[in-house]
Enzyme design. Structure first.
Site, PDB file in Angstrom:
ATOM      1  CG  ASP A 143       7.491  -7.518   0.595  1.00  0.00           C
ATOM      2  OD1 ASP A 143       7.556  -7.641   1.760  1.00  0.00           O
ATOM      3  OD2 ASP A 143       6.248  -7.322  -0.313  1.00  0.00           O
ATOM      4  CG  ASN A 155       5.527  -1.720   8.535  1.00  0.00           C
ATOM      5  OD1 ASN A 155       6.666  -0.689   7.782  1.00  0.00           O
ATOM      6  ND2 ASN A 155       4.356  -2.887   7.804  1.00  0.00           N
TER       7      ASN A 155
END
Lengths: 471, 238
Positions: free
Chosen positions: B10, B58
């Site tokens: 991340d 995503n």
């Protein structure tokens, strides 16, 4: 077809059948290649091959089908044999027409079929002879009897082949001297097929490797085949005699004979070779499994380290490629009935359809063909050219094609539950459900199946599954 | 030493934003971190490493970003495949079912998996187009298809239907950039995992950060729900 006396016994070929062990040897391929040239030189067969066969465009698929078919014909179980014979007869009954000179041909012609069996017998004997192990009198007689049994299985009788080997040779020489011609099919096989064989499934992703090996192997295969043909035939057909070709031919036959004598049996069996060439064909772990695995890894590494082709994504086939690889099954540059018949034949063979289902499939294809002819054949010459198809592909799918998809769904859906499950899918495409199945369900509904078939057939969407079936 | 370490990578976007670069520059910089972590984990003796590269969610990102991400992944695979193979890393990709994945990328990924399939030093699982819930639903489907009677369904038999059933439970999850969420990542396998949340953004994550996380894991006592005594001390003896 009335069963002959021989057929009523359970295993007509006997447990130690010569023919059965012969067709399981990889070197029989040399004999089959030679026999194919002899068949193609027979005017009727040559015309039928050129007009209908897909062997130039899809030699590997054809090879696999021929192999399966031969093995079924020689199966110890009488039902398997008869079923296959009936299927082949149905298949051949659909192949008839006339060559460019207007001479009729018919694949169900008894004399032509006898000649096919004759060439296979003669080529097998020659294979043994050139391999340095000539068959003695008894063995030759037995082998001949087995080949006659095959003909009887197909024809119902073997009257068109002479009863004994002694009478066979004059018959064979007579045809070689008086009937065979330099047909187009011979030229295509010797000079186009060998030089342009498409990559076997294993090497389809490495065209460079294939092109390099073919450049050497193609001419060699042609030279070996020509050199093994009967001398008078070469003279009459004016085939080239390349220096060294005879030595090469003798080397190949001797080498193959030695290999089958010295190497372990399952190394030189046809199954192993087929699974080596075509990963989809492998049934269980063969001796080549390890080799193929390593070869697969080497190929993967090769692809990964060679410069990447550009990013443009071939989700859609280019119209030209689609036409050449899928629609034009006979490879003659336009679509005509033989192309569509070849697709139907391939599907019927793969699903091993019964007569009513096969009939339905062919009818659906025939209906589609009539529709194509009526709608697209703008110049009325009985065939659809690439341009004609491309011009109309925006207005597709047509009702005929939808009908084809519908019937294909029905014959694939064996258990009639209105969905194609993993097993049925596997049977049709020889591969497991994979990326092509993007829906949430793990079965195909009729509408999803029809939709995907249509988008593939109109060249809108690439599908690896359909490509494996029809290319 | 944890057997199975997983990383939620991340912070690429924030890393780029801090430098006034486009988000994709963060993805580009992430490549170095990935390679560093693979090598560090391998030499530290971790035998299973999983990386969360791309989730099913995503796909909602802007098409341009997704497109560039796909190209970056493809370039990274082609660049590092020989080295990964030479180091004995077996690579697997978890998920990978969306038709939007470019077919050339699929080809390269398949090639990478074929190439490294016999390696045994370490197994690297890249979660690509992955969703933990989807895997569980798939497993349930496959279970139903085998017509297993209800009373025979146990955690063990259920796990056999998950993709790559030989994957052991995750021992340690590292989520960089300080975010503390699971984000649908290997839900079944992280049931008893220890989590660490280093503040560092993924493109800056290096071997030293990984060692710190492994050290933090060693100091924790894993009780697997028991209160009386530690079932496994991950302490100094390992």
């Amino acid at each position: 077809m009335t069963p002959t006396a021989a057929e009523e016994t359970l295993d007509v070929f006997g447990p130690d059948s010569m023919l059965r062990s012969l067709v399981n040897e990889a070197r029989w391929g040399l004999a089959v290649a030679r026999a194919t040239v002899l068949e193609a030189a027979y005017p009727q067969i040559g015309a039928a091959l050129i007009g209908n066969s897909t062997f130039v465009t899809y030699p590997w698929r054809r090879l696999r089908n021929t192999l399966t078919s031969t093995q079924r014909l020689l199966d110890p179980d009488q039902h398997v044999r008869n079923r296959e014979a009936t299927r082949l007869n149905r298949l051949h009954a659909r192949i008839a027409g006339s060559d460019p000179q207007g001479r009729r041909y018919d694949a169900a012609d008894a004399e032509a079929r006898a000649w096919v069996v004759a060439t296979l017998f003669e080529s097998s004997v020659t294979m043994y002879r050139l391999g340095g192990e000539s068959l003695d009198r008894t063995a030759t007689d037995r082998l001949y009897a087995e080949f006659r049994t095959v003909l009887a299985l197909l024809e119902g009788n073997s009257d068109h082949l002479p009863p004994t080997v002694r009478e066979f040779w004059p018959y064979f020489d007579d045809i070689v001297h008086h009937r065979l011609e330099n047909t187009e099919a011979v030229r295509v096989i010797l000079f186009r097929l060998f030089a342009n064989v498409p990559a076997p499934p294993l090497l389809r992703n490495s065209p460079a490797v294939w092109a390099a090996s073919r450049a050497v192997a193609g001419p060699m295969a042609a030279a070996i085949t020509i050199a093994s043909l009967p001398e008078p035939l070469c003279r009459r057909l004016a085939l080239p005699d390349v220096p060294g070709a005879r030595a090469l031919m003798h080397g190949a036959y001797l080498g193959a004979a030695w290999a089958s004598r010295l190497l372990p049996n399952d190394w030189v069996s046809v199954e192993s070779f087929m699974s080596l060439l075509d990963p989809d064909h492998s049934r269980e772990a063969g001796p080549w499994q390890g080799v193929r695995r390593k070869a697969g890894q080497a190929a993967a590494l090769f692809r990964l380290v060679t410069p990447a082709p550009d990013e443009d994504d071939p989700v859609t086939y280019s119209a030209d490629r689609f036409f050449a690889e899928v629609l034009d099954q006979t490879g003659d540059g336009h679509i005509a009935w033989p192309d569509l018949a070849a697709m139907a034949r391939e599907i019927a063979t793969r699903l091993d359809l019964d007569e009513p289902d096969e009939e339905r499939l062919f009818n659906a294809y025939a209906a589609w063909w009539r529709e194509l002819q009526a709608g697209l054949d703008s110049d009325g010459d009985g065939r659809v050219t690439r341009q004609e198809y491309a011009a109309a592909s925006t207005s597709l799918p047509s009702a005929g094609l939808i009908k084809v998809a519908d019937v294909l769904f029905d014959v694939t859906d064996v258990d009639d539950d209105q969905a194609i499950d993993a097993q049925e899918y596997q049977k049709l495409f020889r591969r497991a459900f994979h990326r092509d199945l993007t829906g949430t369900a793990d079965t195909y509904s009729r509408s999803a199946f029809v939709r995907q078939f249509l988008s593939f057939m109109s060249g809108q969407q690439h599908s690896t599954a359909y490509s494996s079936l029809l290319t | 030493m944890p057997r199975h370490v997983a990383c939620v990578m991340d912070g690429n976007g924030r890393w780029a934003a801090q430098r006034s670069l486009p988000r994709t520059a963060g993805h580009e910089a992430a490549e170095t971190a990935v390679i560093d972590v693979i090598e560090a984990a391998r030499s530290a003796g971790v035998t299973w490493l999983s990386l969360y590269a791309f989730s099913t969610e995503n796909w909602r990102r802007p098409a341009g970003e997704v497109d560039i991400l796909m190209r970056l992944v493809r370039r990274a695979i082609r660049k590092h495949a020989p080295a990964l193979h030479a180091r004995g890393v077996r690579c697997r990709f978890l998920g990978m079912s969306d038709p939007r994945i470019p077919s050339r990328l699929v080809q390269d990924i398949t090639d990478l998996m074929t190439l490294t399939s016999d390696n045994r030093q370490m197994t690297l699982t890249v979660a690509f187009d992955h969703g933990g819930r989807r895997d569980i639903v798939q497993a349930a489907r496959s279970l139903i298809r085998t017509a297993t009677p209800a009373e025979q369904v146990t955690e063990a038999t259920f796990a056999q239907h998950l993709p790559y059933p030989d994957t052991p439970d995750v021992d340690l999850v590292i989520r960089t950039s300080g975010e503390q969420r699971i984000s649908n990542f290997m839900l079944w396998q992280v049931a008893y995992a220890e989590w660490v949340f280093p503040q560092v953004l993924w493109p800056d994550f290096r071997a030293t950060h990984l060692w710190e996380c492994l050290d933090a894991y060693r100091r924790r006592q894993r009780r697997f729900g028991d209160v009386r005594r530690p079932t496994t001390t991950t302490g100094e003896e390992s």
